[in-house]
Write a protein that holds these residues in place. Structure first.
Motif, PDB file in Angstrom:
ATOM      1  N   GLU B  60      10.286 -41.819 -13.268  1.00 44.78           N
ATOM      2  CA  GLU B  60       9.239 -43.034 -13.640  1.00 44.78           C
ATOM      3  C   GLU B  60      10.211 -43.941 -14.377  1.00 44.78           C
ATOM      4  N   VAL B  61      10.014 -45.269 -14.491  1.00 40.48           N
ATOM      5  CA  VAL B  61      10.621 -46.276 -15.162  1.00 40.48           C
ATOM      6  C   VAL B  61       9.608 -46.918 -16.090  1.00 40.48           C
ATOM      7  N   GLU B  62      10.059 -47.081 -17.230  1.00 42.48           N
ATOM      8  CA  GLU B  62       9.166 -47.816 -18.414  1.00 42.48           C
ATOM      9  C   GLU B  62       9.326 -49.374 -18.053  1.00 42.48           C
ATOM     10  N   THR B  63       8.265 -49.910 -17.709  1.00 41.77           N
ATOM     11  CA  THR B  63       8.058 -51.406 -17.432  1.00 41.77           C
ATOM     12  C   THR B  63       6.936 -52.068 -18.612  1.00 41.77           C
ATOM     13  N   LEU B  64       6.765 -53.444 -18.411  1.00 45.38           N
ATOM     14  CA  LEU B  64       5.775 -54.154 -19.129  1.00 45.38           C
ATOM     15  C   LEU B  64       4.460 -53.574 -18.415  1.00 45.38           C
ATOM     16  N   ARG B  65       4.561 -53.308 -17.393  1.00 47.97           N
ATOM     17  CA  ARG B  65       3.209 -52.777 -16.592  1.00 47.97           C
ATOM     18  C   ARG B  65       2.747 -51.464 -16.654  1.00 47.97           C
ATOM     19  N   GLY B  66       3.709 -50.571 -17.532  1.00 49.19           N
ATOM     20  CA  GLY B  66       3.474 -49.106 -17.643  1.00 49.19           C
ATOM     21  C   GLY B  66       4.524 -48.311 -16.907  1.00 49.19           C
ATOM     22  N   LEU B  87      15.265 -49.948 -11.396  1.00 49.31           N
ATOM     23  CA  LEU B  87      15.321 -50.172 -12.913  1.00 49.31           C
ATOM     24  C   LEU B  87      14.283 -51.237 -13.477  1.00 49.31           C
ATOM     25  N   ASP B  88      13.914 -51.960 -12.796  1.00 45.72           N
ATOM     26  CA  ASP B  88      12.910 -53.071 -12.992  1.00 45.72           C
ATOM     27  C   ASP B  88      11.610 -52.670 -12.606  1.00 45.72           C
ATOM     28  N   GLY B  89      11.382 -51.534 -12.138  1.00 46.41           N
ATOM     29  CA  GLY B  89       9.824 -50.956 -11.349  1.00 46.41           C
ATOM     30  C   GLY B  89       9.569 -51.923  -9.958  1.00 46.41           C
ATOM     31  N   GLU B  90      10.658 -52.288  -9.478  1.00 46.26           N
ATOM     32  CA  GLU B  90      10.529 -53.062  -8.175  1.00 46.26           C
ATOM     33  C   GLU B  90      10.618 -52.164  -7.042  1.00 46.26           C
ATOM     34  N   GLY B  91      10.410 -52.642  -5.870  1.00 46.04           N
ATOM     35  CA  GLY B  91      10.711 -51.915  -4.733  1.00 46.04           C
ATOM     36  C   GLY B  91       9.737 -51.063  -4.221  1.00 46.04           C
ATOM     37  N   ASP B  92      10.117 -49.908  -3.416  1.00 44.70           N
ATOM     38  CA  ASP B  92       9.047 -49.325  -2.881  1.00 44.70           C
ATOM     39  C   ASP B  92       8.497 -47.838  -3.880  1.00 44.70           C
ATOM     40  N   SER B  93       7.600 -48.348  -4.861  1.00 43.52           N
ATOM     41  CA  SER B  93       7.199 -47.422  -5.637  1.00 43.52           C
ATOM     42  C   SER B  93       5.858 -47.023  -5.428  1.00 43.52           C
ATOM     43  N   LEU B  94       5.529 -46.028  -6.450  1.00 40.36           N
ATOM     44  CA  LEU B  94       3.895 -45.534  -6.251  1.00 40.36           C
ATOM     45  C   LEU B  94       2.963 -46.483  -7.122  1.00 40.36           C
ATOM     46  N   GLY B  95       3.604 -47.303  -7.883  1.00 37.92           N
ATOM     47  CA  GLY B  95       2.699 -48.259  -8.676  1.00 37.92           C
ATOM     48  C   GLY B  95       2.860 -47.482 -10.034  1.00 37.92           C
ATOM     49  N   PRO B  96       1.975 -47.767 -11.154  1.00 35.61           N
ATOM     50  CA  PRO B  96       1.987 -47.412 -12.251  1.00 35.61           C
ATOM     51  C   PRO B  96       1.116 -45.775 -12.255  1.00 35.61           C
ATOM     52  N   VAL B  97       2.032 -44.917 -12.621  1.00 31.95           N
ATOM     53  CA  VAL B  97       1.851 -43.498 -12.249  1.00 31.95           C
ATOM     54  C   VAL B  97       0.317 -43.024 -13.022  1.00 31.95           C
ATOM     55  N   ALA B  99      -2.176 -44.912 -12.936  1.00 32.41           N
ATOM     56  CA  ALA B  99      -3.085 -45.335 -12.220  1.00 32.41           C
ATOM     57  C   ALA B  99      -3.612 -44.720 -11.024  1.00 32.41           C
ATOM     58  N   LEU B 100      -2.511 -43.833 -10.895  1.00 32.38           N
ATOM     59  CA  LEU B 100      -2.832 -42.965  -9.372  1.00 32.38           C
ATOM     60  C   LEU B 100      -4.082 -42.225  -9.443  1.00 32.38           C
ATOM     61  N   PRO B 101      -5.026 -42.148  -8.419  1.00 35.00           N
ATOM     62  CA  PRO B 101      -6.144 -41.781  -8.390  1.00 35.00           C
ATOM     63  C   PRO B 101      -6.151 -39.972  -8.513  1.00 35.00           C
ATOM     64  N   TRP B 102      -5.282 -39.567  -8.067  1.00 37.27           N
ATOM     65  CA  TRP B 102      -5.174 -38.051  -8.325  1.00 37.27           C
ATOM     66  C   TRP B 102      -5.131 -37.733  -9.666  1.00 37.27           C
ATOM     67  N   LEU B 103      -4.382 -38.447 -10.622  1.00 35.71           N
ATOM     68  CA  LEU B 103      -4.304 -38.398 -12.194  1.00 35.71           C
ATOM     69  C   LEU B 103      -5.491 -38.771 -12.946  1.00 35.71           C
ATOM     70  N   CYS B 104      -6.086 -40.078 -12.334  1.00 38.73           N
ATOM     71  CA  CYS B 104      -7.216 -40.451 -12.982  1.00 38.73           C
ATOM     72  C   CYS B 104      -8.471 -39.867 -13.014  1.00 38.73           C
TER      73      CYS B 104
END
Lengths: 156, 527
Positions: B60-66, B87-97, B99-104
């Motif tokens: 997980e990478v800390e960004t302004l989007r979480g 390192l900037d939260g770009e590329g092929d990510s899962l998005g904000p962790v 917000a993942l439905p499995w966790l939410c």
């Protein structure tokens, strides 16, 4: 009983360990853990000395040392491989791993069965000389076991 | 974009032992190297695991989007991901962790901090609400704590489900100048790993819960009995204890209150039976892990014969929530007499295994098919074992069972410590029944005959069934044996081993009667 034993862990080492735990409540298990870790096994002389130090009977100390599977009463050979035989690992092929390890054993490898490392979502689990590996397949075993001692360069 | 060169980026990589088993340490080292190569400053925080095991190693990478997640990141993949902008939260990510439905969809109470905080950093604990419960307990005093625990309806998470408030009250009322609090962290059931993840991911919570218990009952010493198969949990807990003493959270004057309490970690030695509370006490005393006859109950005569609270790790953690948020908030969750949340652990042949913390009452199907996504092998689910090696095997037809103590008891099963182990249709249930007896024979403490001898006879009898010898007679004999073990054993080891055996026979009879059916050797799993 094995006939001959070498590298007896008793003596000075043991006294240091006993001193470390003397003030603990119920110090026997911590002492045996330290002997096991530092000497690799627990010999008869250690049993005598620990009994003497803690004012217990030899039977009591032997009884404890032989009850718990972590305490070896004989030296183990070479690489220690501990394979999980718990149900969660069985569900993904753990028994095949166990069978392959037993079949492929040999002098330089000690294979122990373990009931659960708590890695149940990423099984089958195998621990090689203290390092836990998840999602292990039968094909991974040779590299896992010979890898560290074979000094293979880190492919990654 | 959260910054360019020169701005330090925080990267979280789990140090949880499950994540480490699939390469998290190498991934963390690669993040450091790749960042250095890119001329970027990084701070790597080794957390616990979020409990999404199939995504491990989850970076997980800390960004302004979480916190932006990447996973599973296999060793060797990091440099490429950093090139693509990890390192900037770009590329092929899962998005904000988060917000993942499995966790939410979960209700994380006990696991709120696990995977989020640095488990060895007391400041990280405070920043995320740590010590609120203990401070409140010190403020209101023992009687109010006991009241709150009783009102909350917290039940023991170790398996038996005994009301924690009642147990604490018994210890509080017992005479004695020396009392103990023992955390049972001998989590030996296959398919359970919640205690381990708490100790590796949020150890201060356990210490806080134990201190609250100590205050409530008048105990001055606590022991955590951790199984030796959990070396990372032992190390993390010991580091946390050292930090807690330095901060005055443990010691002769807890948070300046005048109340003294300290905790020590003791390591088991490879005996499943030591998860039984009286065997654990014997082991803590330095003896063989032999089960004691009850009475006397440990609350009155426990460790070294002193009044002792013995609670599971999760029960003690629940105390921090009850104190911090109030008994009412805890009561509001759950169903019937099963209050609060339960930490379910999904393991075995499951596509998305890990931790699901949800209020009691969620169904087995929600867990296995919803969160779990079915089997890892892609084959149909055939059996689910709930509650560890002493729990029943349930067929797919029973997946609508709600996960609460009473519903499970009614169905002839038990919830235990919340472990759910999934098997696909290649499973041989006669083999599983045999294993249950084999396990009991290997791990019996030997004190009572029904368990010590019964388990050995059980293996022999199932072997005869498997071999096709007098199958009907031997199944009848097995049933007799199971009845005797159930009624005549001193503790749950021998008393509950018949549960997996009998459930396998009753739900999967064809595996015992028709041994000529397709052999169970075709097993293909993706690596």
């Amino acid at each position: 009983m094995s006939a001959r034993r070498t590298d007896e862990p008793a003596g000075g080492l043991l006294r240091g360990i006993v001193e470390r735990h003397r003030l603990a409540r119920g110090p026997l298990l911590p002492i045996l853990h330290d002997v096991q870790r530092e000497a690799g096994w627990i010999d008869d002389r250690t049993i005598d000395l620990v009994a003497d130090e803690l004012n217990l009977s030899r039977a009591e100390v032997h009884g404890v040392a032989s009850f718990y599977t972590d305490f070896r009463r004989e030296p183990s050979g070479g690489t220690v491989v501990r394979v999980c035989r718990g149900e969660a690992c069985q569900a993904v092929g753990g028994e095949e791993i166990h069978a392959a390890l037993l079949a492929g054993g040999g002098g330089a490898v000690t294979v122990d069965q373990i009931f659960c490392f708590g890695n149940c979502a990423l099984g089958p689990s195998v621990e090689v000389d203290g390092t836990l590996h998840g999602r292990v397949s039968v094909g991974d075993l040779p590299e896992l076991i010979t890898g560290p001692t074979g000094a293979a360069p880190d492919a990654a | 974009m959260s910054g360019g060169p020169g701005v330090e980026v925080t990267v979280y990589v789990p140090a949880d032992s499950a994540a480490r088993s699939v390469g998290a340490d190498r991934v963390a080292a690669e993040v450091r190297r790749a960042a250095a190569a890119a001329g970027r400053a990084v701070r790597i925080v080794r957390t616990g695991s979020r409990g999404m095991a199939w995504l491990e190693p989850l970076v997980e990478v800390e960004t302004l989007r979480g916190r932006i997640g990447y996973g599973p990141v296999r060793p060797g993949e990091v440099a490429g991901l950093v090139d693509e902008g990890l390192l900037d939260g770009e590329g092929d990510s899962l998005g904000p962790v988060e917000a993942l439905p499995w966790l939410c969809d979960q209700r994380r109470v006990t696991f709120a901090r696990v995977g989020v905080v640095d488990p060895r950093d007391p400041d990280s604990y405070l920043e995320h609400g740590g010590l609120t419960g203990l401070r409140r307990a010190l403020e209101v005093g023992p009687e109010q704590v006991l009241e709150g625990m009783t009102a909350s309806g917290v039940r023991g998470r170790g398996g038996a489900g005994f009301p924690a408030g009642v147990k604490w009250r018994t210890v509080a009322a017992a005479e004695g100048d020396l009392k103990f609090v023992c955390a049972n962290a001998d989590e030996g059931d296959s398919g359970t790993f919640a205690d381990r993840m708490i100790m590796e991911g949020d150890p201060f919570q356990l210490l806080e819960g134990m201190t609250i218990a100590g205050l409530a009952v008048g105990a001055s010493e606590g022991y955590v009995y951790v199984r030796s198969e959990y070396p990372d949990a032992v190390a993390t807990l010991r580091a946390a204890i050292t930090a807690a003493r330095e901060r005055g959270w443990l010691g002769p004057d807890v948070l300046g209150s005048g109340f003294g309490f300290d905790v020590e970690v003791r390591v088991g030695a490879g005996a499943y039976i030591c998860g039984e509370e009286t065997a654990m006490l014997e082991s803590l005393e330095g003896k063989r892990g032999m089960v004691r006859a009850k009475p006397p109950i440990p609350a009155l005569s426990g460790l070294f014969g002193r009044p002792t609270v013995v609670n599971n790790v999760l029960t003690l953690c629940a105390a921090t929530s009850v104190l911090a948020d109030g008994a009412d908030a805890y009561q509001e969750l759950g169903t019937g007499r099963s209050r609060g949340t339960q930490v379910f652990q999904l393991g075995g042949n499951i596509a998305r295994g890990g931790i699901v913390e949800a209020p009691f009452g969620v169904t087995l199907r929600d867990l296995v098919e919803g969160y779990g996504g079915g089997t890892r092998s892609g084959r149909p689910v055939r059996a689910v074992q709930v509650g560890g090696p002493l729990g029943a095997y349930l067929p797919v037809e029973r997946l609508d069972l709600p996960m609460d103590y009473e519903a499970f008891a009614e169905a002839g099963a038990m919830l235990g410590h919340g472990g759910v182990v999934v098997f696909d249709d290649t499973v041989d249930m006669a083999h599983q029944a045999r294993f249950a007896m084999e396990f009991c024979a290997a791990e019996s403490c030997g004190k009572c005959t029904p368990c010590r001898v019964g388990a050995v006879r059980g293996v022999e009898t199932i072997d005869k069934v498997i071999a096709g010898t007098d199958v009907d007679d031997n199944l009848a004999l097995l049933d007799d044996l199971c009845e005797l073990m159930t009624d005549g054993s001193l503790c749950a080891m021998g008393g509950l081993t018949p549960l997996p055996v009998r459930s396998a026979v009753s739900h999967f009879g064809e595996d015992f009667l028709d041994r000529d059916r397709t052999p169970h050797t075709t097993r293909e799993l993706s690596p």
